[in-house]
Design a protein around this motif. Sequence first.
Motif, PDB file in Angstrom:
ATOM      1  N   ASP A 196       0.811  -1.227   0.000  1.00 37.36           N
ATOM      2  CA  ASP A 196       0.000   0.000   0.000  1.00 37.36           C
ATOM      3  C   ASP A 196       0.840   1.270   0.000  1.00 37.36           C
ATOM      4  N   PHE A 197       2.098   1.195   0.397  1.00 38.01           N
ATOM      5  CA  PHE A 197       2.963   2.382   0.384  1.00 38.01           C
ATOM      6  C   PHE A 197       3.791   2.469  -0.893  1.00 38.01           C
ATOM      7  N   LEU A 198       3.608   1.514  -1.789  1.00 34.62           N
ATOM      8  CA  LEU A 198       4.377   1.477  -3.036  1.00 34.62           C
ATOM      9  C   LEU A 198       3.488   1.927  -4.195  1.00 34.62           C
ATOM     10  N   PRO A 199       4.077   2.316  -5.318  1.00 35.19           N
ATOM     11  CA  PRO A 199       3.271   2.751  -6.461  1.00 35.19           C
ATOM     12  C   PRO A 199       2.161   1.746  -6.764  1.00 35.19           C
ATOM     13  N   GLY A 200       0.918   2.258  -6.935  1.00 37.96           N
ATOM     14  CA  GLY A 200      -0.244   1.395  -7.139  1.00 37.96           C
ATOM     15  C   GLY A 200      -0.990   1.102  -5.856  1.00 37.96           C
ATOM     16  N   GLY A 201      -0.382   1.363  -4.715  1.00 37.89           N
ATOM     17  CA  GLY A 201      -1.019   1.116  -3.424  1.00 37.89           C
ATOM     18  C   GLY A 201      -1.933   2.259  -3.014  1.00 37.89           C
ATOM     19  N   HIS A 206      -5.501   1.841   4.510  1.00 41.99           N
ATOM     20  CA  HIS A 206      -4.235   1.269   4.045  1.00 41.99           C
ATOM     21  C   HIS A 206      -3.786   0.193   5.020  1.00 41.99           C
ATOM     22  N   CYS A 207      -3.027  -0.744   4.505  1.00 41.26           N
ATOM     23  CA  CYS A 207      -2.410  -1.789   5.332  1.00 41.26           C
ATOM     24  C   CYS A 207      -3.399  -2.447   6.282  1.00 41.26           C
ATOM     25  N   GLU A 212      -3.722  -7.861   0.645  1.00 40.62           N
ATOM     26  CA  GLU A 212      -2.556  -7.785  -0.250  1.00 40.62           C
ATOM     27  C   GLU A 212      -1.792  -6.476  -0.028  1.00 40.62           C
ATOM     28  N   GLY A 213      -2.543  -5.398   0.213  1.00 38.09           N
ATOM     29  CA  GLY A 213      -1.907  -4.096   0.419  1.00 38.09           C
ATOM     30  C   GLY A 213      -1.030  -4.051   1.654  1.00 38.09           C
ATOM     31  N   ALA A 214      -1.336  -4.889   2.626  1.00 36.78           N
ATOM     32  CA  ALA A 214      -0.577  -4.904   3.883  1.00 36.78           C
ATOM     33  C   ALA A 214       0.670  -5.772   3.798  1.00 36.78           C
TER      34      ALA A 214
END
Length: 199
Positions: free
Chosen positions: A25-30, A82-83, A88-90
């Motif tokens: 979630d902290f990366l591009p696309g997240g 987020h997370c 998956e985002g986490a």
Amino acid sequence: MEEEQEQALAPGQGDALLIVDVQNDFLPGGSLAVSHGDAVIAPLNRYIDLFHGRHLPVAATRDWHPQRHCSFQSQGGPWPAHCVQETEGARINAALRLPGDVILVSKGTREDRDAYSGFQDTELENRLRERGVKRLFIGGLATDYCVLNTVLDALGLGFSVCLLEDAIRAVNVHPGDGDKALARMVEAGARGITFESLA
Ligand code: VGL
Ligand code: ZN
């Protein structure tokens, strides 16, 4: 002179690597993407190889929120969701080569409390102390939130801190937040380093 400094910096007994929140979630696309956040992965993998190769502890934090966490906009907080635990985002990004014996710490797990620092309401300090850690090499995401607060707490707890300047990226909600955070960490006693300065 030069050589003396390098020797003092080279990771050895009493040192550990601490990687903050390199989660999808902290990366591009997240959902809370840090711009160029993925640029920390390759340098962090080099640090992992160095520390793991020397049998030094590698620790990683993850933001690990319940579905209705107080920091989410849906609950009146500042951030998009987020997370969220088990999503998956986490997940810590799969390209990060964490060793099997990584010290993994989840934070922000309580619905009613946020935790930008990996030391807040976690076992991180104990896990490091029991391994004899005195100095932390810290990198990850995001410079102006979780890296900042983790570094300040580490210094407050008496750890020495080397900040991995080539393996951090900022959210920059306000332009310049990342630079300000960097200055605060150095002011508080963190030493900015890059991988090249260790070699
Ligand atoms: C973070 C915002 C919200 C971080 C975590 O890991 O820096 N930022 N939660
Ligand atoms: Zn969070």
